[in-house]
Design an enzyme around this catalytic site. Structure first.
Site, PDB file in Angstrom:
ATOM      1  N   ILE A  22       0.857 -68.742  26.032  1.00 58.89           N
ATOM      2  CA  ILE A  22       0.448 -67.971  24.859  1.00 58.89           C
ATOM      3  C   ILE A  22      -0.104 -66.601  25.222  1.00 58.89           C
ATOM      4  O   ILE A  22      -0.467 -65.825  24.348  1.00 58.89           O
ATOM      5  CB  ILE A  22      -0.602 -68.742  24.031  1.00 58.89           C
ATOM      6  CG1 ILE A  22      -1.812 -69.119  24.895  1.00 58.89           C
ATOM      7  CG2 ILE A  22       0.022 -69.979  23.406  1.00 58.89           C
ATOM      8  CD1 ILE A  22      -2.922 -69.810  24.128  1.00 58.89           C
ATOM      9  N   THR A  26      -3.512 -59.564  34.031  1.00 55.57           N
ATOM     10  CA  THR A  26      -3.568 -59.346  35.467  1.00 55.57           C
ATOM     11  C   THR A  26      -4.191 -60.528  36.191  1.00 55.57           C
ATOM     12  O   THR A  26      -3.976 -60.715  37.375  1.00 55.57           O
ATOM     13  CB  THR A  26      -4.397 -58.083  35.762  1.00 55.57           C
ATOM     14  OG1 THR A  26      -5.667 -58.216  35.137  1.00 55.57           O
ATOM     15  CG2 THR A  26      -3.707 -56.854  35.229  1.00 55.57           C
ATOM     16  N   VAL A  30      -2.147 -67.714  30.338  1.00 56.95           N
ATOM     17  CA  VAL A  30      -2.898 -68.617  29.475  1.00 56.95           C
ATOM     18  C   VAL A  30      -1.903 -69.520  28.756  1.00 56.95           C
ATOM     19  O   VAL A  30      -0.908 -69.041  28.209  1.00 56.95           O
ATOM     20  CB  VAL A  30      -3.752 -67.840  28.454  1.00 56.95           C
ATOM     21  CG1 VAL A  30      -4.523 -68.814  27.566  1.00 56.95           C
ATOM     22  CG2 VAL A  30      -4.718 -66.909  29.164  1.00 56.95           C
ATOM     23  N   ASP A 136     -18.871 -58.494  28.292  1.00 61.88           N
ATOM     24  CA  ASP A 136     -17.494 -58.045  28.044  1.00 61.88           C
ATOM     25  C   ASP A 136     -17.094 -58.253  26.589  1.00 61.88           C
ATOM     26  O   ASP A 136     -16.020 -58.772  26.296  1.00 61.88           O
ATOM     27  CB  ASP A 136     -16.535 -58.789  28.972  1.00 61.88           C
ATOM     28  CG  ASP A 136     -15.214 -58.029  29.164  1.00 61.88           C
ATOM     29  OD1 ASP A 136     -15.176 -56.826  28.810  1.00 61.88           O
ATOM     30  OD2 ASP A 136     -14.253 -58.627  29.657  1.00 61.88           O
TER      31      ASP A 136
END
Length: 873
Positions: A22, A26, A30, A136
């Site tokens: 899906i 880098t 997944v 993040d």
């Protein structure tokens, strides 16, 4: 998974069944997976580990993650370490990331942004209360479930792992969401969880405007801007579109001083997120993803409509009549042999540079630095680029009000008008360096903007190596009069010695599947016809090798669009349309195609594999559908393979160069009243803006090239050539200096010469083509002469274009071509045919030639390439 194990060593496929991939990045791939015991769906990130990567710290992160259980946080199921792959099992969120969503739907509504912001803050409040930071937050890391629940992803264990893996390729992509105190951590002395609140504000802008602030700037430049004392937090661009409450929420989240920035708990009390907000807002968004309304959102400009005249998507080559005789030139094409094209020092050597700059040797020293954080990698990059010393000095930098959010400063005073400006000389040069002659052209009253990225330190000298040979024993040592050598040759030799025997066996011998190479002989190539009867009005040509099939393609830029020709299928030759807009310039960098396209002559960036895949999909559509009108209209942003480069409309000319001193690659474009300079960012695989210089272009703009000079970060931009004025000076280069922080005014008191071509062969060797003569000069415009190199080559016709071969220069004119030796000025090849009109279409990688009948210049053309050299591309 056994709860006693922090990192399971068992086979993960005993517990999970992989359903489909899906996503990818880098770090790895997944997958959507199903627990074979419970039937529960999961998202599994599979990361391939490289030698030297230490994940001992990850086990501690895994232990910490087990305690993180909150409605707004993606649940962590466990991790597996199997051979060289790490499997991270997380909760599956079927709605996808907000980034994926807005690529399809366009900007989110204000209420949708408010709902997502509230849920994000709730997740952060929980994390911060447990002493954790996310570090993040961005649209790509905020996920939706199928039911509209908001989940934070990629924190804790994933953040640590992603930070470690990202140092290989993508460490540079995060600064756009980074808080100022994080960007300036070395000077400020650390940061805390309040950096997550800054990222919430940036993400709110991202969801409203489809990208974070400064996203069009080079990442390192954006990072540097944030460290300036006069940096102003970004705002929403459209003041009228959004409510005062939204504007104030963004302002509070983007408080520059972290000590005054509100916490997650405090920001949750803001009216923007305390208003009635239900999960139905997210469900409406998901419905829009599944049933997109393309009439309300599309990724195109109204001033760049589709072609008015339908052109063929597929153009077959016409069959020659058996009784039709070959033209005189075609007979000669099969008899006259040519030596290989010269690989210039300033030519971007794409594949070699990719391995050298991001290969294993570099990784072990930089990208794979143990378990250092993403931030540490950015710090090291700043050190490497020489930015750190400048972070402490906030003065002396001009303003970039157009791209950054710095307060305007008064530009520095203009220097006195110099007659000429010296170019730093190489210490090995034997030339007289007292009088510099590369001249800066008059610029506008405003200084070159922006110059916020400070110059990098001068690179270390390359160790002495065997000089690269140019043709018949003319080495670059002999050509330059100094021991510089050819960077391309040195790098390729160095790369070859580093390959192991196994790696050498694995390297396929044929570089591409196309026309067969000839044996390694001195002159073994000739012009071969690849297409007969082309109806297109072609402006330019280049080539590309598909990394998957190794097929070699010619790519043509024409009035009718961008077309391609597979050289591996010449038995059934046909051109296929890749892009439907007018194209006047092309260049290939890795798998990225740069073009000047469209009604507004704007720079485009195309993903070549995606462009080819999309063209194949268009061929499968019913004939009734006008496929040439589809690309920009119905293609969602997420799947768009062609994107306009901002602020590059009305581009007249472009050029690309590689700085042999630093290895950096630059793209420069001449607009109507300015020059744009972009730098290639390898991790992001695209050119990004670093300079926008206001400058009145000469009219007409006959030539536009970049010249690399020693000890200068950016190349000079040559916009003209005039007669020399100083002693022994034959030409004078009119240049614009992007390295200057102020305007340089010099009066051009000598008229420009009729220059058709300027190219920098080596660091201090420039070939200048004037009318019927070619002069080989140094950076100061003085002739370069030696026993093995002629400083002047003369032809008996008006030169229209040239190609530099290893031993000679091949000059093209209206009815043919002639090659002359670098050594003796003697004719090495000559083809002349008054019945045909010839035009050079391109010489980057492959020399492409067009021919039309003289008595019917508008007739369909024949296309030829110079083929036969081993490893030619």
């Amino acid at each position: 998974m056994n709860p006693g194990f922090d990192l399971s060593r068992r086979n993960p496929q005993e517990d999970f069944e992989l359903i489909q991939r899906i996503g990818s990045g880098t770090y790895g791939d997944v997958y959507k997976a199903r627990n074979v015991n419970t039937g529960e769906l999961a998202a599994i990130k599979v990361i391939k580990l490289e030698p030297g990567e230490d994940f001992a710290v990850v086990q501690q992160e895994i232990i910490m993650m087990k305690d993180c259980k909150h409605a707004n946080i993606v649940a962590y199921f466990g991790s597996y370490l199997r051979r060289d792959k790490l499997w991270i099992c997380m909760e599956f969120c079927g709605g996808g990331s907000l980034q994926d969503i807005y690529h399809v739907t366009g900007p989110l509504s204000e209420l949708q942004i408010a709902y997502v912001s509230r849920e994000t803050l709730q997740g952060l409040y929980y994390l911060h209360s447990k002493g954790k930071m996310h570090r993040d937050i961005k649209g790509a890391n905020i996920l939706l479930t199928d039911n509209g629940h908001v989940k934070l992803a990629d924190f804790g264990v994933s953040a640590q792992i992603t930070a470690t893996i990202a140092k290989r390729k993508s460490f540079i992509g995060t600064p756009y969401w980074m808080a100022p105190e994080v960007a300036a951590v070395e000077r400020k002395g650390g940061y805390n969880q309040l950096c997550d609140l800054w990222a919430v504000g940036i993400t709110a802008i991202e969801l409203a405007e489809l990208q974070p602030p400064m996203f069009d700037l080079h990442p390192m430049r954006a990072l540097f801007l944030m460290t300036k004392s006069n940096f102003q937090p970004p705002k929403l661009k459209d003041k009228l579109k959004w409510s005062n409450s939204f504007h104030h929420f963004v302002k509070m989240a983007l408080t520059k001083n972290p000590k005054k920035r509100p916490t997650a708990e405090k920001l949750l009390q803001h009216p923007f997120v305390t208003q009635p907000l239900t999960r139905s807002l997210a469900i409406e968004l998901l419905d829009k993803v599944n049933n997109p309304d393309h009439s309300t959102y599309h990724d195109f400009d109204d001033d760049d409509p589709e072609p008015l005249v339908a052109v063929p998507h597929r153009i077959p080559s016409t069959s020659r009549n058996v009784r039709e005789e070959k033209t005189r030139s075609e007979i000669n094409f099969g008899q006259v042999k040519f030596d290989p094209p010269l690989r210039k020092e300033t030519e971007p050597h794409h594949e070699l540079d990719l391995q050298l700059e991001y290969g294993q040797g570099h990784q072990s020293n930089y990208f794979l630095g143990g378990n250092k954080s993403l931030l540490k990698s950015v710090e090291e990059e700043l050190h490497q680029r020489g930015h750190v010393a400048h972070l402490e000095d906030d003065e002396g930098d001009d303003d970039d009000s157009k791209h950054s959010t710095l307060k305007a400063k008064v530009p520095p005073p203009l220097p006195p008008k110099p007659k000429s400006i010296s170019i730093p000389q190489d210490t090995h040069s034997s030339e007289d360096s007292n009088q510099g002659t590369i001249k800066r052209c008059p610029s506008s009253g405003s200084p070159a903007k922006p110059s916020h990225v400070p110059p990098r330190p001068p690179p270390p000298r390359l160790p002495p190596q065997k000089p690269a040979v140019l043709g018949n024993g003319v080495s670059s040592f002999q050509l330059n009069g100094e021991r510089d050598g050819s960077v391309h040759q040195q790098q390729s030799e160095q790369r070859g010695t580093n390959l192991s025997r196994k790696e050498k066996k694995d390297v396929p011998k044929p570089i591409s599947n196309g026309l067969p190479p000839t044996p390694k002989v001195h002159m073994g190539a000739c012009f071969s016809k690849v297409f007969n009867g082309c109806p297109l009005k072609i402006h330019c040509a280049t080539s590309w090798i598909n990394p998957d099939t190794r097929d070699q393609y010619l790519i043509f830029g024409a009035e009718e669009g961008i077309y391609t020709l597979n050289l591996n299928e010449l038995h059934e030759t046909s051109m296929e349309q890749l892009f439907p807009r007018r194209c006047t310039w092309l260049y290939v960098m890795n798998n990225c195609l740069l073009s000047v396209s469209g009604k507004a002559s704007q720079l485009y960036s195309h993903n070549l594999p995606g462009l080819f895949d999309y063209a194949r999909q268009m061929q499968k559509l019913p004939v009734a559908i006008p496929a040439h009108k589809l690309p920009d209209r119905i293609l969602p942003r997420k799947f768009a393979v062609s994107a306009k480069i901002p602020e590059t409309k009305w581009c007249q000319k472009c050029c690309v160069v590689r700085n042999p001193y630093t290895g950096h690659k630059y793209l420069c474009g001449a607009l109507q009243t300015s020059i744009v300079l972009l730098e290639w960012v390898e991790p992001m695989q695209k050119f990004m803006l670093i300079k926008h210089i206001e400058f009145p272009m000469p009219c007409p703009l006959r030539m536009f090239e970049m010249l690399v000079v020693p000890e200068q970060e950016y190349p000079l931009v040559c916009v003209g050539v005039s007669r020399g004025r100083d002693f022994n000076q034959v030409v004078r280069f009119e240049t614009v200096n992007p390295n200057s922080t102020s305007s340089w005014f010099t009066e051009s008191d000598t008229p420009q010469t009729n220059v058709t071509h300027v190219t920098q062969l080596e660091r201090d060797t420039i070939l200048v083509c004037l009318d019927c003569c070619i002069k080989i000069v140094n950076l100061q415009g003085r002739l370069k002469s030696s026993r093995k190199l002629s400083s002047e080559l003369t032809f008996d016709f008006q030169i229209e274009s040239i190609v530099c071969l290893q031993d000679s220069v091949l000059a093209f004119w209206k009815h043919g071509m002639q090659g002359r030796s670098f050594r003796s000025n003697e004719v090495t090849q000559e083809i002349s045919d008054n019945t045909r009109i010839f035009r050079l279409l391109g010489s980057d990688r492959v020399v492409v030639l067009e021919s039309r009948p003289t008595d019917n210049p508008t007739a369909n053309s024949n296309l030829y390439i110079l083929a036969g050299h081993e490893n030619s591309y």
